[in-house]
Design a protein around this motif. Structure first.
Motif, PDB file in Angstrom:
ATOM      1  N   HIS A  10       0.854  -1.192   0.000  1.00  0.00           N
ATOM      2  CA  HIS A  10       0.000   0.000   0.000  1.00  0.00           C
ATOM      3  C   HIS A  10       0.886   1.238   0.000  1.00  0.00           C
ATOM      4  O   HIS A  10       1.982   1.229   0.526  1.00  0.00           O
ATOM      5  CB  HIS A  10      -0.879   0.028   1.261  1.00  0.00           C
ATOM      6  CG  HIS A  10      -1.958  -1.005   1.260  1.00  0.00           C
ATOM      7  ND1 HIS A  10      -3.243  -0.726   0.918  1.00  0.00           N
ATOM      8  CD2 HIS A  10      -1.920  -2.320   1.552  1.00  0.00           C
ATOM      9  CE1 HIS A  10      -3.970  -1.815   1.010  1.00  0.00           C
ATOM     10  NE2 HIS A  10      -3.189  -2.805   1.406  1.00  0.00           N
TER      11      HIS A  10
ATOM     12  N   ASN B  32       1.972   3.361  -2.707  1.00  0.00           N
ATOM     13  CA  ASN B  32       2.548   3.893  -3.955  1.00  0.00           C
ATOM     14  C   ASN B  32       1.695   3.498  -5.156  1.00  0.00           C
ATOM     15  O   ASN B  32       2.222   3.148  -6.203  1.00  0.00           O
ATOM     16  CB  ASN B  32       3.981   3.398  -4.156  1.00  0.00           C
ATOM     17  CG  ASN B  32       4.957   4.131  -3.272  1.00  0.00           C
ATOM     18  OD1 ASN B  32       4.763   5.316  -2.993  1.00  0.00           O
ATOM     19  ND2 ASN B  32       5.975   3.451  -2.819  1.00  0.00           N
ATOM     20  N   ARG B  33       0.396   3.523  -4.973  1.00  0.00           N
ATOM     21  CA  ARG B  33      -0.573   3.179  -6.006  1.00  0.00           C
ATOM     22  C   ARG B  33      -0.517   1.717  -6.421  1.00  0.00           C
ATOM     23  O   ARG B  33      -1.172   1.316  -7.361  1.00  0.00           O
ATOM     24  CB  ARG B  33      -0.436   4.091  -7.226  1.00  0.00           C
ATOM     25  CG  ARG B  33      -0.728   5.545  -6.931  1.00  0.00           C
ATOM     26  CD  ARG B  33      -0.675   6.407  -8.172  1.00  0.00           C
ATOM     27  NE  ARG B  33      -1.583   5.966  -9.198  1.00  0.00           N
ATOM     28  CZ  ARG B  33      -2.811   6.429  -9.383  1.00  0.00           C
ATOM     29  NH1 ARG B  33      -3.279   7.331  -8.567  1.00  0.00           N
ATOM     30  NH2 ARG B  33      -3.563   5.993 -10.366  1.00  0.00           N
TER      31      ARG B  33
ATOM     32  N   ARG C 227      -3.987   0.125  -5.864  1.00  0.00           N
ATOM     33  CA  ARG C 227      -4.934   0.742  -6.808  1.00  0.00           C
ATOM     34  C   ARG C 227      -4.672   0.229  -8.227  1.00  0.00           C
ATOM     35  O   ARG C 227      -5.607  -0.130  -8.950  1.00  0.00           O
ATOM     36  CB  ARG C 227      -4.819   2.264  -6.759  1.00  0.00           C
ATOM     37  CG  ARG C 227      -5.757   2.973  -7.732  1.00  0.00           C
ATOM     38  CD  ARG C 227      -5.658   4.474  -7.602  1.00  0.00           C
ATOM     39  NE  ARG C 227      -6.296   4.929  -6.399  1.00  0.00           N
ATOM     40  CZ  ARG C 227      -7.585   5.273  -6.327  1.00  0.00           C
ATOM     41  NH1 ARG C 227      -8.343   5.186  -7.390  1.00  0.00           N
ATOM     42  NH2 ARG C 227      -8.100   5.683  -5.202  1.00  0.00           N
ATOM     43  N   ASN C 228      -3.414   0.189  -8.627  1.00  0.00           N
ATOM     44  CA  ASN C 228      -3.080  -0.309  -9.966  1.00  0.00           C
ATOM     45  C   ASN C 228      -3.468  -1.778 -10.117  1.00  0.00           C
ATOM     46  O   ASN C 228      -3.976  -2.189 -11.165  1.00  0.00           O
ATOM     47  CB  ASN C 228      -1.594  -0.113 -10.263  1.00  0.00           C
ATOM     48  CG  ASN C 228      -1.224   1.332 -10.413  1.00  0.00           C
ATOM     49  OD1 ASN C 228      -2.064   2.181 -10.683  1.00  0.00           O
ATOM     50  ND2 ASN C 228       0.047   1.632 -10.231  1.00  0.00           N
TER      51      ASN C 228
ATOM     52  N   GLY D 103      -6.105   9.488  -6.534  1.00  0.00           N
ATOM     53  CA  GLY D 103      -5.093   8.463  -6.728  1.00  0.00           C
ATOM     54  C   GLY D 103      -4.495   7.882  -5.478  1.00  0.00           C
ATOM     55  O   GLY D 103      -3.492   7.193  -5.551  1.00  0.00           O
ATOM     56  N   GLY D 104      -5.063   8.114  -4.335  1.00  0.00           N
ATOM     57  CA  GLY D 104      -4.526   7.531  -3.116  1.00  0.00           C
ATOM     58  C   GLY D 104      -3.350   8.316  -2.578  1.00  0.00           C
ATOM     59  O   GLY D 104      -3.187   9.493  -2.843  1.00  0.00           O
TER      60      GLY D 104
ATOM     61  N   GLY E 119      -0.070   7.833  -3.108  1.00  0.00           N
ATOM     62  CA  GLY E 119       1.181   7.712  -3.858  1.00  0.00           C
ATOM     63  C   GLY E 119       1.896   9.027  -4.061  1.00  0.00           C
ATOM     64  O   GLY E 119       3.097   9.070  -4.261  1.00  0.00           O
ATOM     65  N   TRP E 120       1.169  10.126  -3.972  1.00  0.00           N
ATOM     66  CA  TRP E 120       1.778  11.437  -4.200  1.00  0.00           C
ATOM     67  C   TRP E 120       2.516  11.942  -2.981  1.00  0.00           C
ATOM     68  O   TRP E 120       3.266  12.882  -3.057  1.00  0.00           O
ATOM     69  CB  TRP E 120       0.700  12.445  -4.601  1.00  0.00           C
ATOM     70  CG  TRP E 120      -0.414  12.546  -3.627  1.00  0.00           C
ATOM     71  CD1 TRP E 120      -1.565  11.817  -3.600  1.00  0.00           C
ATOM     72  CD2 TRP E 120      -0.502  13.420  -2.508  1.00  0.00           C
ATOM     73  NE1 TRP E 120      -2.357  12.161  -2.539  1.00  0.00           N
ATOM     74  CE2 TRP E 120      -1.740  13.140  -1.863  1.00  0.00           C
ATOM     75  CE3 TRP E 120       0.323  14.389  -1.974  1.00  0.00           C
ATOM     76  CZ2 TRP E 120      -2.135  13.830  -0.716  1.00  0.00           C
ATOM     77  CZ3 TRP E 120      -0.087  15.068  -0.842  1.00  0.00           C
ATOM     78  CH2 TRP E 120      -1.298  14.786  -0.227  1.00  0.00           C
TER      79      TRP E 120
END
Length: 87
Positions: free
Chosen positions: A53, A55-56, A59-60, A82-83, A85-86
């Motif tokens: 969990h 860094n995307r 989600r990816n 995008g969660g 990851g940013w």
């Protein structure tokens, strides 16, 4: 009502509204997961176990299994950014 009781009630209402706002933004979950992590927990276990969990990655992974994930999970993916990851 006394002035101190009124102030206490106002403070409590403000504190509760702040907690609700944080939860709505996905930051108030006690287990550290955001909305996608909560809604898609079963899909994550089924299709993305072991993926990190943050860094995307999850989600990816969920997006790569989009046809198989639950309708609620797809809605959570579509309805959130995008969660983390940013960060």
């Amino acid at each position: 009502m006394t002035k101190s009781l009124i102030l206490t009630a106002l403070f409590a209402a403000l504190a509760l509204s702040t907690i609700d706002a944080a939860q709505a933004q996905g930051r108030g979950y006690g287990d550290g997961r955001g909305p996608v992590g909560q809604v898609c927990a079963r899909d994550i276990d089924a299709y993305c176990a072991g993926i990190r969990h943050g860094n995307r990655g999850v989600r990816n992974c969920l997006n790569s299994h989009r046809p198989q994930v639950s309708r609620a999970c797809r809605a959570a993916l579509d309805g959130t950014s995008g969660g983390r990851g940013w960060q």
